[in-house]
Structures are given as C-alpha cells and as structure tokens.
Design a protein around this motif. Structure first.
Motif, mmCIF file in Angstrom:
data_model
loop_
_atom_site.group_PDB
_atom_site.id
_atom_site.type_symbol
_atom_site.label_atom_id
_atom_site.label_comp_id
_atom_site.label_asym_id
_atom_site.label_seq_id
_atom_site.Cartn_x
_atom_site.Cartn_y
_atom_site.Cartn_z
ATOM 1 N N VAL A 166 68.703 -30.340 -16.866
ATOM 2 C CA VAL A 166 68.910 -29.153 -16.035
ATOM 3 C C VAL A 166 67.635 -28.833 -15.264
ATOM 4 O O VAL A 166 67.651 -28.582 -14.060
ATOM 5 C CB VAL A 166 69.350 -27.957 -16.896
ATOM 6 N N ALA A 167 66.506 -28.831 -15.972
ATOM 7 C CA ALA A 167 65.226 -28.576 -15.309
ATOM 8 C C ALA A 167 64.929 -29.650 -14.273
ATOM 9 O O ALA A 167 64.451 -29.350 -13.167
ATOM 10 C CB ALA A 167 64.119 -28.508 -16.347
ATOM 11 N N MET A 168 65.186 -30.904 -14.607
ATOM 12 C CA MET A 168 64.936 -31.979 -13.649
ATOM 13 C C MET A 168 65.827 -31.866 -12.419
ATOM 14 O O MET A 168 65.437 -32.254 -11.315
ATOM 15 C CB MET A 168 65.129 -33.334 -14.327
ATOM 16 N N VAL A 184 65.509 -53.013 -8.452
ATOM 17 C CA VAL A 184 65.117 -51.664 -8.845
ATOM 18 C C VAL A 184 65.678 -50.687 -7.820
ATOM 19 O O VAL A 184 65.583 -50.916 -6.614
ATOM 20 C CB VAL A 184 63.580 -51.531 -8.908
ATOM 21 N N ARG A 185 66.275 -49.624 -8.285
ATOM 22 C CA ARG A 185 66.774 -48.606 -7.370
ATOM 23 C C ARG A 185 66.495 -47.221 -7.935
ATOM 24 O O ARG A 185 66.274 -47.053 -9.137
ATOM 25 C CB ARG A 185 68.270 -48.771 -7.092
ATOM 26 N N ARG A 186 66.475 -46.244 -7.050
ATOM 27 C CA ARG A 186 66.313 -44.855 -7.440
ATOM 28 C C ARG A 186 67.572 -44.078 -7.082
ATOM 29 O O ARG A 186 68.153 -44.271 -6.019
ATOM 30 C CB ARG A 186 65.124 -44.208 -6.728
ATOM 31 N N VAL A 187 67.958 -43.192 -7.985
ATOM 32 C CA VAL A 187 69.135 -42.355 -7.769
ATOM 33 C C VAL A 187 68.729 -40.911 -8.025
ATOM 34 O O VAL A 187 68.137 -40.600 -9.069
ATOM 35 C CB VAL A 187 70.285 -42.753 -8.720
ATOM 36 N N GLY A 188 69.020 -40.030 -7.077
ATOM 37 C CA GLY A 188 68.777 -38.611 -7.300
ATOM 38 C C GLY A 188 69.572 -38.123 -8.492
ATOM 39 O O GLY A 188 70.711 -38.553 -8.713
ATOM 40 N N ILE A 189 68.992 -37.225 -9.258
ATOM 41 C CA ILE A 189 69.649 -36.805 -10.493
ATOM 42 C C ILE A 189 70.993 -36.126 -10.225
ATOM 43 O O ILE A 189 71.920 -36.229 -11.035
ATOM 44 C CB ILE A 189 68.722 -35.904 -11.334
ATOM 45 N N THR A 190 71.143 -35.476 -9.086
ATOM 46 C CA THR A 190 72.435 -34.854 -8.781
ATOM 47 C C THR A 190 73.512 -35.892 -8.492
ATOM 48 O O THR A 190 74.706 -35.602 -8.600
ATOM 49 C CB THR A 190 72.310 -33.897 -7.582
ATOM 50 N N ASP A 191 73.096 -37.104 -8.120
ATOM 51 C CA ASP A 191 74.052 -38.188 -7.867
ATOM 52 C C ASP A 191 74.230 -39.102 -9.076
ATOM 53 O O ASP A 191 75.127 -39.953 -9.073
ATOM 54 C CB ASP A 191 73.592 -39.030 -6.675
ATOM 55 N N PHE A 192 73.372 -38.941 -10.067
ATOM 56 C CA PHE A 192 73.397 -39.841 -11.211
ATOM 57 C C PHE A 192 74.608 -39.592 -12.106
ATOM 58 O O PHE A 192 75.215 -40.523 -12.632
ATOM 59 C CB PHE A 192 72.115 -39.661 -12.023
ATOM 60 N N TYR A 193 74.980 -38.327 -12.271
ATOM 61 C CA TYR A 193 76.102 -37.975 -13.152
ATOM 62 C C TYR A 193 77.396 -37.848 -12.357
ATOM 63 O O TYR A 193 77.410 -37.295 -11.260
ATOM 64 C CB TYR A 193 75.824 -36.652 -13.860
ATOM 65 N N ASP A 255 61.813 -16.983 0.438
ATOM 66 C CA ASP A 255 61.569 -18.146 1.301
ATOM 67 C C ASP A 255 62.393 -19.358 0.883
ATOM 68 O O ASP A 255 62.938 -20.073 1.725
ATOM 69 C CB ASP A 255 60.082 -18.518 1.261
ATOM 70 N N ALA A 256 62.416 -19.611 -0.410
ATOM 71 C CA ALA A 256 63.107 -20.801 -0.922
ATOM 72 C C ALA A 256 63.564 -20.540 -2.346
ATOM 73 O O ALA A 256 62.956 -19.746 -3.075
ATOM 74 C CB ALA A 256 62.171 -22.012 -0.876
ATOM 75 N N ALA A 257 64.635 -21.208 -2.728
ATOM 76 C CA ALA A 257 65.158 -21.044 -4.085
ATOM 77 C C ALA A 257 65.902 -22.295 -4.511
ATOM 78 O O ALA A 257 66.546 -22.960 -3.690
ATOM 79 C CB ALA A 257 66.094 -19.838 -4.157
ATOM 80 N N ARG A 258 65.764 -22.604 -5.779
ATOM 81 C CA ARG A 258 66.566 -23.663 -6.388
ATOM 82 C C ARG A 258 67.166 -23.108 -7.677
ATOM 83 O O ARG A 258 66.486 -22.416 -8.442
ATOM 84 C CB ARG A 258 65.726 -24.895 -6.695
ATOM 85 N N VAL A 259 68.427 -23.450 -7.899
ATOM 86 C CA VAL A 259 69.148 -22.938 -9.066
ATOM 87 C C VAL A 259 69.926 -24.085 -9.705
ATOM 88 O O VAL A 259 70.671 -24.796 -9.020
ATOM 89 C CB VAL A 259 70.131 -21.816 -8.673
ATOM 90 N N ALA A 260 69.757 -24.253 -10.999
ATOM 91 C CA ALA A 260 70.537 -25.238 -11.753
ATOM 92 C C ALA A 260 71.001 -24.607 -13.056
ATOM 93 O O ALA A 260 70.258 -23.848 -13.687
ATOM 94 C CB ALA A 260 69.722 -26.494 -12.028
ATOM 95 N N PHE A 261 72.223 -24.919 -13.440
ATOM 96 C CA PHE A 261 72.814 -24.384 -14.671
ATOM 97 C C PHE A 261 73.009 -25.496 -15.705
ATOM 98 O O PHE A 261 73.265 -26.654 -15.361
ATOM 99 C CB PHE A 261 74.190 -23.775 -14.395
ATOM 100 N N GLY A 262 72.939 -25.119 -16.959
ATOM 101 C CA GLY A 262 73.307 -25.989 -18.068
ATOM 102 C C GLY A 262 74.345 -25.290 -18.928
ATOM 103 O O GLY A 262 74.473 -24.062 -18.905
ATOM 104 N N GLY A 263 75.120 -26.077 -19.674
ATOM 105 C CA GLY A 263 76.104 -25.512 -20.589
ATOM 106 C C GLY A 263 77.396 -25.075 -19.942
ATOM 107 O O GLY A 263 78.315 -24.635 -20.634
ATOM 108 N N VAL A 264 77.508 -25.187 -18.618
ATOM 109 C CA VAL A 264 78.697 -24.672 -17.928
ATOM 110 C C VAL A 264 79.461 -25.746 -17.161
ATOM 111 O O VAL A 264 80.479 -25.449 -16.532
ATOM 112 C CB VAL A 264 78.325 -23.527 -16.963
ATOM 113 N N ARG A 267 78.064 -31.892 -16.029
ATOM 114 C CA ARG A 267 76.762 -32.449 -15.680
ATOM 115 C C ARG A 267 75.816 -31.280 -15.417
ATOM 116 O O ARG A 267 76.279 -30.134 -15.247
ATOM 117 C CB ARG A 267 76.866 -33.330 -14.433
ATOM 118 N N PRO A 268 74.513 -31.503 -15.374
ATOM 119 C CA PRO A 268 73.613 -30.429 -14.935
ATOM 120 C C PRO A 268 74.062 -29.972 -13.552
ATOM 121 O O PRO A 268 74.262 -30.789 -12.660
ATOM 122 C CB PRO A 268 72.240 -31.114 -14.906
#
Length: 327
Positions: A166-168, A184-193, A255-264, A267-268
């Motif tokens: 969730v923090a990540m 080797v590849r990189r995947v954004g965590i929002t696309d990983f799940y 100015d800016a905000a990021r919000v992520a939830f867990g438990g709901v 996926r994060p």
C-alpha cells in the motif's frame, strides 16, 4: 504435506531456470508459503530457495531514489535511515505489519506476493474461485467482515493483505522482474496486480518463471507522508482499513496528493478520484470529506463489511488532517 524436493539457488539466472520446471516454486522467507503448503493449498513438487541470492542491498540511485533488493527483509527496510527519512510512509507501513519475528524473516519480494487471508481461501472444504477456479465464492453471502469493497467481482471479494504494498503504491514504486530468457523488465506497482474479474486465481502480471529482483522507489514526492492502519487489535493483525497519504499543502491550496488504501480491495488501491478531489482545494475537513466521498463512490458492501465504506472515508479524513497539520 505433499513430498517435495529442494535446492538452494546461488545465482539469479540459475534460480529462474530451476523454477521453470513443472511444479516448482520459489521460496524466500516462507512466512506465507509454508503455511499454505501445510494446509495443502500450495502443493509444489520442487522448491527453489532464493533467500541467499545477493539481492539484499538497499542502493542509492542517481536520481535520488532507492532500489530495494527483493531479498531485503522487512525489518531491514523499515530500519534503513534513508527509508525512514525520505520514505517514512513505507517504514511506518512495514512496522505496522505482522510481528518483529516475521518482519525479520519476510522478504520484500515475498511480501508483494503474499496471498489473501480470506478464511474461505484457507478452508479447503469451502468454495473459493481463487483456490479452485470455477468452484464459487463462499465469502459472497458468507461472513465477509474482512473482505473488499472496491474492485471486486461476482467471482471474488478477497482483500489484499500487504501493508508494504500500500505504501509502495502511494510512492509509485516499480517492480523489477527477471525472466527465464534473462530479460529484465519493470512494472509499475499499480499495474503489477490484477483485479479478480472472472479469473481471481491469476493475481499478478508475472509471467511463467519470472522472479522479482528488486523494487525501485522514485525520488521522494513532495509533502508529508503518513500511514494509518485500523485493525481489531493493536499488533499482529491484518488491516480492516489502511490509508497511505502523501500531501503537499502550504498556506494556500493543496499542491499535490497521493492516496492509497489497504484492506478494502483485491490489490493495493490507488485512489486517483480522491487525489483529484484534493488538488487545488484548501486543506480543510470539507475538502477531505469530498475526497473520501470520491474514493468510496463505487464501493460495494456485501453485508458484514458494509461498515468498511464509512470507516475508509473517516480514516482518510483523519490521516489527511494529521498530514496537513504536520506539513
């Protein structure tokens, strides 16, 4: 427990090659996998131990970010001075998870891949599409107090258990993956799940035999970072609701905000709706309530977990208010 063979990998490419065999699985800390094997939910015929691979380092990156090796333990990441100073939301999330003994053993890569704690998933006598595709979902219509209210489907309402992820997600982390062809590849965590849809047993975008080798954190975002976890008891408990926020608010509008939830959610859950409701508005409780309403607009309760919708909104408001006061 089903009999299995075991080998200890000494190099990452060799580990990937070894797990390419039918029935093989990686094992690192084993804090989740061993429980699942004892219950007969996971039945690997061969285990490839990757815990000794040289993937424990937490490295500085030229752009000011950090790379966390997949074998870095949760305790080591939480205690790292750079993480505590530049990514406090991650340190806070890790410390809130499990127990000290488990954090000493659990790895970063393993934490990302832990399975749901849905009791019907663990009960082999119950119907569970995640464990046995096509069997049904006993949680729908059953006791579902701990289950998801966002991103669910008629096939699965299980919630993702990780605090760290969730923090990540709030930090826009990327996951490094090594394939059997040495790619080797990189995947954004929002696309990983993946969301459950009709295939809840497919939980990530991992390809066959791919291995997580690290997590890349971009340079720290501006603003105050906070993680809040609401649970039934103060320690060694999974979240009813968790919120990770990054809030940049001075004397004027946000100015800016990021919000992520867990438990709901399965996926994060990054809430772009809440973020949009916050940006450019004053740092007031009315703004926070508007963000909470936006975040939970599509939430669906299934009876016992209806309370989570209100709880998630209130938790977000309280966390945002604390972040604004501390910023």
């Amino acid at each position: 427990m089903k009999p299995f063979t075991y080998e200890r990998a000494r190099e990452a490419p060799a580990a990937v090659a070894a797990v390419s065999k039918d029935g093989a699985k990686f094992i690192s800390g084993g804090t989740n996998l061993l429980d699942l094997m004892k219950l007969g939910i996971e039945r690997p015929s061969h285990l490839v131990d990757i815990s000794r691979l040289p993937l424990r380092e937490i490295e500085e990156l030229p752009d000011g970010g950090l790379r966390i090796g997949a074998q870095a333990t949760n305790s080591d990441v939480a205690a790292d001075a750079r993480v505590r100073t530049r990514y406090p939301v991650l340190s806070q999330a890790l410390v809130s998870g499990a127990s000290g003994q488990l954090r000493n053993k659990a790895s970063t890569g393993g934490n990302l891949l832990q399975r749901t704690r849905c009791p019907y998933f663990y009960d082999t006598a119950a119907d569970c599409n995640k464990r046995c595709p096509g069997s049904g979902c006993s949680a729908i219509g059953g006791f579902n107090r701990m289950h998801a209210v966002l991103g669910t489907s008629d096939s699965c309402i299980a919630a993702h258990p990780s605090d760290m992820a969730v923090a990540m997600t709030a930090l826009a982390a990327e996951i490094e993956l090594l394939g059997p062809d040495a790619s080797v590849r990189r995947v954004g965590i929002t696309d990983f799940y993946r969301l459950p849809g009709d295939t809840p047993h497919i939980e990530t975008v991992l390809r066959p035999a791919e291995m997580i080798t690290g997590v890349v954190l971009p340079p720290p975002p501006p603003g105050r970072q906070l993680y809040r976890k609401v649970r039934d008891r103060a320690s060694y408990e999974f979240a009813l609701v968790a919120v990770a926020v990054v809030l940049s608010a001075g004397e004027g509008p946000i100015d800016a905000a990021r919000v992520a939830f867990g438990g709901v959610a399965p996926r994060p859950w990054r809430s772009v709706e809440a973020e949009a409701a916050l940006r450019g508005r004053p740092a007031t409780m009315a703004t926070y309530r508007a963000a909470a309403e936006a975040a939970m607009r599509d939430a669906v309760g299934r009876g016992h977990n209806d309370f989570k919708i209100d709880l998630a909104g209130r938790t977000l408001c309280r966390t945002l208010a604390q972040a604004a006061r501390s910023g």
